[in-house]
Design a protein around this motif. Sequence first.
Motif, short mmCIF file in Angstrom:
data_model
loop_
_atom_site.label_atom_id
_atom_site.label_comp_id
_atom_site.label_asym_id
_atom_site.label_seq_id
_atom_site.Cartn_x
_atom_site.Cartn_y
_atom_site.Cartn_z
N GLY A 87 0.73 -1.13 0.04
CA GLY A 87 0.01 -0.11 -0.16
C GLY A 87 0.94 1.26 -0.01
O GLY A 87 1.96 1.28 0.62
N LYS A 88 0.55 2.33 -0.58
CA LYS A 88 1.19 3.36 -0.61
C LYS A 88 1.24 3.96 0.51
O LYS A 88 2.40 5.03 0.79
N ASP A 89 0.27 3.85 1.49
CA ASP A 89 0.21 4.62 2.70
C ASP A 89 -0.46 3.90 3.63
O ASP A 89 -1.13 2.69 3.21
N HIS A 90 -0.86 4.20 5.00
CA HIS A 90 -1.55 3.22 5.93
C HIS A 90 -2.90 3.21 5.63
O HIS A 90 -3.51 1.96 5.49
N PRO A 91 -3.65 4.05 5.15
CA PRO A 91 -4.86 4.21 4.74
C PRO A 91 -5.04 3.33 3.65
O PRO A 91 -6.05 2.52 3.66
N SER A 124 -3.28 0.72 2.71
CA SER A 124 -3.01 -0.61 3.12
C SER A 124 -4.22 -1.15 3.81
O SER A 124 -4.59 -2.40 3.56
N PHE A 125 -4.95 -0.49 4.83
CA PHE A 125 -6.11 -0.81 5.49
C PHE A 125 -7.17 -1.22 4.35
O PHE A 125 -8.04 -2.21 4.58
N LEU A 126 -7.62 -0.16 3.36
CA LEU A 126 -8.60 -0.41 2.56
C LEU A 126 -8.61 -1.61 1.73
O LEU A 126 -9.39 -2.15 1.34
N MET A 127 -6.93 -2.20 1.44
CA MET A 127 -6.76 -3.48 0.76
C MET A 127 -7.30 -4.64 1.58
O MET A 127 -8.08 -5.36 1.15
N LEU A 128 -7.23 -4.56 2.99
CA LEU A 128 -7.66 -5.49 3.71
C LEU A 128 -9.25 -5.26 3.80
O LEU A 128 -10.03 -6.30 3.65
N GLU A 129 -9.81 -4.24 4.06
CA GLU A 129 -11.20 -3.93 4.10
C GLU A 129 -12.08 -4.56 2.89
O GLU A 129 -12.95 -5.04 2.89
N THR A 130 -11.36 -4.51 1.72
CA THR A 130 -12.04 -4.57 0.48
C THR A 130 -11.72 -6.18 -0.04
O THR A 130 -12.22 -6.56 -1.09
N GLY A 131 -10.94 -6.87 0.75
CA GLY A 131 -10.55 -8.32 0.54
C GLY A 131 -9.51 -8.68 -0.38
O GLY A 131 -9.27 -9.66 -0.66
N ARG A 132 -8.75 -7.40 -0.66
CA ARG A 132 -7.52 -7.81 -1.63
C ARG A 132 -6.55 -8.19 -0.81
O ARG A 132 -5.32 -8.68 -1.50
N ALA A 133 -6.36 -8.31 0.44
CA ALA A 133 -5.30 -8.88 1.21
C ALA A 133 -6.30 -9.45 2.40
O ALA A 133 -7.40 -9.15 2.95
N ALA A 134 -5.78 -10.57 3.01
CA ALA A 134 -6.09 -11.35 4.09
C ALA A 134 -5.79 -10.73 5.47
O ALA A 134 -6.51 -11.03 6.50
N ALA A 135 -4.54 -10.03 5.45
CA ALA A 135 -4.23 -9.37 6.56
C ALA A 135 -3.16 -8.00 5.98
O ALA A 135 -2.94 -8.36 5.13
N GLU A 136 -3.17 -7.37 7.10
CA GLU A 136 -2.20 -6.33 7.25
C GLU A 136 -1.15 -6.15 8.22
O GLU A 136 -1.53 -6.52 9.48
N ALA A 137 -0.11 -6.23 7.71
CA ALA A 137 1.00 -6.12 8.84
C ALA A 137 1.30 -4.75 9.09
O ALA A 137 1.50 -3.89 8.26
#
Length: 323
Positions: free
Chosen positions: A187-191, A193-206
């Motif tokens: 993710g280019k920034d923290h928001p 990264s979370f959006l990718m988790l929220e929308t199912g593009r990632a199973a988890a965010e580190a």
Amino acid sequence: MSLPRVLNRFAAATAAVAVCAIFTGPAAAQEAGGTLAKIKRTGTITLGVRDGSIPFSYLDDKQQYQGYSVDLCLKAVAAIEKHLGLSGVKVVMNPVTAANRIPLMANGTIDLECGSTTNNAERQKQVAFAPTMFVISNRLLAKKASNIRTLEDMKGKTLVATAGTTTLKQMTMLNNERKLGMNIVVGKDHPESFLMLETGRAAAEANDDILLASQVATARNPGEYAITQEPLSVEPYGIMMRRGDPAFKAVVDAALTRFYQSPDFAKTYNKWFMSAIPPRGINLNFPMPETLKAVIAKPTDSADPAAYAVPPAPPAQKTDAKK
């Protein structure tokens, strides 16, 4: 063109590049007297700030930068003004990202970086840090329905981490070492990264545990998410400044050390981590960790994670019932 003329032109071009590098590289920021002289000459100090590192440094609904790290930087600015005998130094807020914060510090664009930056040995070769202001652990954030409780549960799944962070580097290393076969996306920034988790593009965010806690608190459905209990690292956060400028660092370090050891520090901590914060009035409810209590009592800018280990409490004294 003859060979001698070619060589002469090459030498001239090389010299020109060298001269240009002298005046445009990091040395340009290190003018005589360093950062203090620069601030006195210009009447301005530039703070590197983040758009979405809640509650450290972020934009509110009025498009104003605020946060815990910004408050600490402003304490340093007040001390710098006093040290220089100035009043009304102009504070410029310059947005930075995880990826460009170190280059912008090195080339003189910003004077203090007020975000959520990990102090480690590799970075100390490029920049300097003020005494540690927070201590975190890297963890995973996932939706509860996914039943992800440890890094091992991520085998073969997609993990997101933010560009330019120590977390991304660590996850890449652990993925290889443990042969997890994760697909790591950035993710280019923290928001984002979370959006990718929220929308199912990632199973988890580190990410750092406190940043994950802030993301959950500001999510549309906070109850859907859980932060793993497994700590993957221990890392100190520090306000970043240019390397090789001991006079400036001494003023900043002294200002923050005084503040950490004053009653006002607990008030500032509670303002950002134990109270409702703008723009949505969320409360992170994140009590001060024992690791932070220890470093506030004895400030350090060490990059060694071992310096932040909290010694175990001594065993309770047994009382003699016969007495």
